[in-house]
Design a protein around this motif. Sequence first.
Motif, PDB file in Angstrom:
ATOM      1  N   ASN A   9       0.892  -1.230  -0.100  1.00  0.00           N
ATOM      2  CA  ASN A   9       0.291   0.050  -0.142  1.00  0.00           C
ATOM      3  C   ASN A   9       1.112   1.221   0.455  1.00  0.00           C
ATOM      4  O   ASN A   9       1.497   1.522   0.677  1.00  0.00           O
ATOM      5  CB  ASN A   9      -0.828   0.001   1.420  1.00  0.00           C
ATOM      6  CG  ASN A   9      -1.754   1.202   0.991  1.00  0.00           C
ATOM      7  OD1 ASN A   9      -1.944   2.108   0.209  1.00  0.00           O
ATOM      8  ND2 ASN A   9      -2.287   1.469   2.930  1.00  0.00           N
ATOM      9  N   LYS A  11      -0.097   3.925  -0.455  1.00  0.00           N
ATOM     10  CA  LYS A  11      -0.510   5.289   0.588  1.00  0.00           C
ATOM     11  C   LYS A  11      -0.398   6.741  -0.172  1.00  0.00           C
ATOM     12  O   LYS A  11      -0.440   6.262  -2.044  1.00  0.00           O
ATOM     13  CB  LYS A  11      -0.008   5.610   1.493  1.00  0.00           C
ATOM     14  CG  LYS A  11       0.002   4.281   2.833  1.00  0.00           C
ATOM     15  CD  LYS A  11       0.249   4.940   4.329  1.00  0.00           C
ATOM     16  CE  LYS A  11       0.344   3.143   4.970  1.00  0.00           C
ATOM     17  NZ  LYS A  11      -0.028   3.994   6.117  1.00  0.00           N
ATOM     18  N   HIS A  95      -9.428   1.572   5.503  1.00  0.00           N
ATOM     19  CA  HIS A  95      -7.859   1.086   5.862  1.00  0.00           C
ATOM     20  C   HIS A  95      -8.668   1.911   7.391  1.00  0.00           C
ATOM     21  O   HIS A  95      -9.102   3.071   6.861  1.00  0.00           O
ATOM     22  CB  HIS A  95      -7.286   1.551   4.801  1.00  0.00           C
ATOM     23  CG  HIS A  95      -6.100   1.232   4.872  1.00  0.00           C
ATOM     24  ND1 HIS A  95      -5.139   2.641   6.088  1.00  0.00           N
ATOM     25  CD2 HIS A  95      -5.016   0.677   4.601  1.00  0.00           C
ATOM     26  CE1 HIS A  95      -4.148   2.166   6.030  1.00  0.00           C
ATOM     27  NE2 HIS A  95      -3.928   1.143   5.430  1.00  0.00           N
ATOM     28  N   GLU A 167      -5.514  -5.324  10.732  1.00  0.00           N
ATOM     29  CA  GLU A 167      -4.772  -3.930  10.772  1.00  0.00           C
ATOM     30  C   GLU A 167      -5.081  -3.508  12.643  1.00  0.00           C
ATOM     31  O   GLU A 167      -5.171  -2.858  12.504  1.00  0.00           O
ATOM     32  CB  GLU A 167      -4.537  -3.188   9.241  1.00  0.00           C
ATOM     33  CG  GLU A 167      -4.684  -3.776   8.351  1.00  0.00           C
ATOM     34  CD  GLU A 167      -3.366  -2.611   7.501  1.00  0.00           C
ATOM     35  OE1 GLU A 167      -2.720  -2.885   6.721  1.00  0.00           O
ATOM     36  OE2 GLU A 167      -4.124  -1.485   7.337  1.00  0.00           O
ATOM     37  N   ALA A 171      -0.382  -0.935  15.434  1.00  0.00           N
ATOM     38  CA  ALA A 171       0.465  -1.505  14.902  1.00  0.00           C
ATOM     39  C   ALA A 171       0.942  -0.534  13.232  1.00  0.00           C
ATOM     40  O   ALA A 171       1.993  -1.213  13.152  1.00  0.00           O
ATOM     41  CB  ALA A 171       0.474  -3.401  14.241  1.00  0.00           C
ATOM     42  N   ILE A 172       0.398   0.030  12.754  1.00  0.00           N
ATOM     43  CA  ILE A 172       0.497   0.865  11.459  1.00  0.00           C
ATOM     44  C   ILE A 172       1.314   2.059  11.433  1.00  0.00           C
ATOM     45  O   ILE A 172       0.786   3.100  12.203  1.00  0.00           O
ATOM     46  CB  ILE A 172      -0.732   0.839  11.188  1.00  0.00           C
ATOM     47  CG1 ILE A 172      -1.892  -0.756  10.338  1.00  0.00           C
ATOM     48  CG2 ILE A 172      -0.475   2.106   9.375  1.00  0.00           C
ATOM     49  CD1 ILE A 172      -3.195  -0.202   9.753  1.00  0.00           C
ATOM     50  N   GLY A 173       2.296   1.816  10.842  1.00  0.00           N
ATOM     51  CA  GLY A 173       3.221   2.757  10.812  1.00  0.00           C
ATOM     52  C   GLY A 173       3.570   3.605  11.973  1.00  0.00           C
ATOM     53  O   GLY A 173       4.696   4.485  12.434  1.00  0.00           O
ATOM     54  N   GLY A 211      -1.349  -6.428   8.761  1.00  0.00           N
ATOM     55  CA  GLY A 211      -0.886  -5.879   7.840  1.00  0.00           C
ATOM     56  C   GLY A 211      -0.250  -4.676   9.450  1.00  0.00           C
ATOM     57  O   GLY A 211      -1.370  -4.686  10.466  1.00  0.00           O
ATOM     58  N   GLY A 212       0.986  -4.209   9.724  1.00  0.00           N
ATOM     59  CA  GLY A 212       1.210  -3.941  11.036  1.00  0.00           C
ATOM     60  C   GLY A 212       2.319  -3.439  11.085  1.00  0.00           C
ATOM     61  O   GLY A 212       3.179  -4.570  11.273  1.00  0.00           O
ATOM     62  N   VAL A 214       5.396  -4.308   8.594  1.00  0.00           N
ATOM     63  CA  VAL A 214       5.113  -5.771   8.722  1.00  0.00           C
ATOM     64  C   VAL A 214       6.217  -5.608   7.734  1.00  0.00           C
ATOM     65  O   VAL A 214       6.103  -4.779   6.996  1.00  0.00           O
ATOM     66  CB  VAL A 214       4.317  -6.712   7.387  1.00  0.00           C
ATOM     67  CG1 VAL A 214       5.559  -7.524   6.476  1.00  0.00           C
ATOM     68  CG2 VAL A 214       3.548  -6.785   8.022  1.00  0.00           C
ATOM     69  N   VAL A 233       1.225  -4.894   3.421  1.00  0.00           N
ATOM     70  CA  VAL A 233       2.269  -3.784   3.943  1.00  0.00           C
ATOM     71  C   VAL A 233       2.316  -2.074   2.993  1.00  0.00           C
ATOM     72  O   VAL A 233       1.947  -1.910   1.884  1.00  0.00           O
ATOM     73  CB  VAL A 233       3.555  -3.826   2.997  1.00  0.00           C
ATOM     74  CG1 VAL A 233       5.189  -4.100   3.938  1.00  0.00           C
ATOM     75  CG2 VAL A 233       3.985  -6.423   3.551  1.00  0.00           C
ATOM     76  N   GLY A 235       4.271   1.439   5.167  1.00  0.00           N
ATOM     77  CA  GLY A 235       5.916   1.991   4.586  1.00  0.00           C
ATOM     78  C   GLY A 235       7.418   0.745   3.774  1.00  0.00           C
ATOM     79  O   GLY A 235       7.934   1.134   3.003  1.00  0.00           O
TER      80      GLY A 235
HETATM   81  C1  PEP Z   1      -0.796  -0.126   5.373  1.00  0.00           C
HETATM   82  O1  PEP Z   1      -1.183   1.220   5.097  1.00  0.00           O
HETATM   83  O2  PEP Z   1      -1.893  -1.030   5.078  1.00  0.00           O
HETATM   84  C2  PEP Z   1       0.417  -1.214   6.447  1.00  0.00           C
HETATM   85  C3  PEP Z   1      -0.164  -1.614   7.107  1.00  0.00           C
HETATM   86  O3  PEP Z   1       1.418  -0.172   6.944  1.00  0.00           O
HETATM   87  P1  PEP Z   1       2.637   0.061   7.186  1.00  0.00           P
HETATM   88  O4  PEP Z   1       3.335  -1.227   7.291  1.00  0.00           O
HETATM   89  O5  PEP Z   1       3.059   1.548   7.361  1.00  0.00           O
HETATM   90  O6  PEP Z   1       2.377  -0.222   9.476  1.00  0.00           O
END
Ligand code: PEP
Length: 252
Positions: A9, A11, A95, A167, A171-173, A211-212, A214, A233, A235
């Motif tokens: 992803n 973004k 999301h 997700e 844990a995201i970003g 997701g988060g 990874v 994924v 970042g």
């Molecule tokens: C996402 O954008 O869905 C995500 C999981 O981001 P990151 O891998 O950066 O935590």
Amino acid sequence: MRKPFIAGNWKMYKITPEAQAYAKEFKNLVQNVTDRDILICAPFTLLGTLAKEWNNSNILLGAQNMYFEKEGAFTGEISPLQLKDIGAQYVILGHSERRHILKETDALINKKVHAALQNDLLPILCVGELLEEREANKTETVVKTHVVEGFKGLSQSDALKVTIAYEPVWAIGTGKTATPEDADAVHVFIRKVLAEIYDSSTAEAIRIQYGGSVKTDNVDSLMAKPNIDGALVGGASLKADSFARIVGFVKI
Ligand code: PEP
């Protein structure tokens, strides 16, 4: 058997020359991968460029959002028909950045899931709890609501076309990852919810990504868990070499 499914992803990152350079490098790096599905969900402005670069390749293309109407006076929105037209096969829906920053509701997300499927786009439905919800032991309640409301009104054959991305928002970003054990436990719970809505064979067939945060150094242990079928994924998908390493996770 569920085929591993690794999605990136991007973004709101990258402009055309960056996407072109990435596209060439990444295509070379993953050209021999056949036992995993590979997807990049890019900003709308880059979909046309990437569709050309990856035409006839093993890389799938997706968007990160869409509106639920096919066309009309909806200034600033994009329709499933337009995404299909530009070459997208998938679309991320629900999301956490759209749920929490743009205030999308379960009802709106469910309309989008229906619209995607009606227009032959495959949804990745994101579900997951906030930190305070996890700390209040509400993970299962929140995730169940996201799944039940997201799948509302979907036939079994349509449900089978949906991928779920679990997700946890905390844990995201953030660099914090759920442990493989914690993530696997939530995936097992999601399958239980799907079995209640449909049946156990449908629940077993639907892929659930984690997701988060990874990254190259945790993907192998996450993917070793029996109920983690892939990764979404953010970042770490922005660089072709690190995302290619994630795609090429080692089975342990
Ligand atoms: C996402 O954008 O869905 C995500 C999981 O981001 P990151 O891998 O950066 O935590």
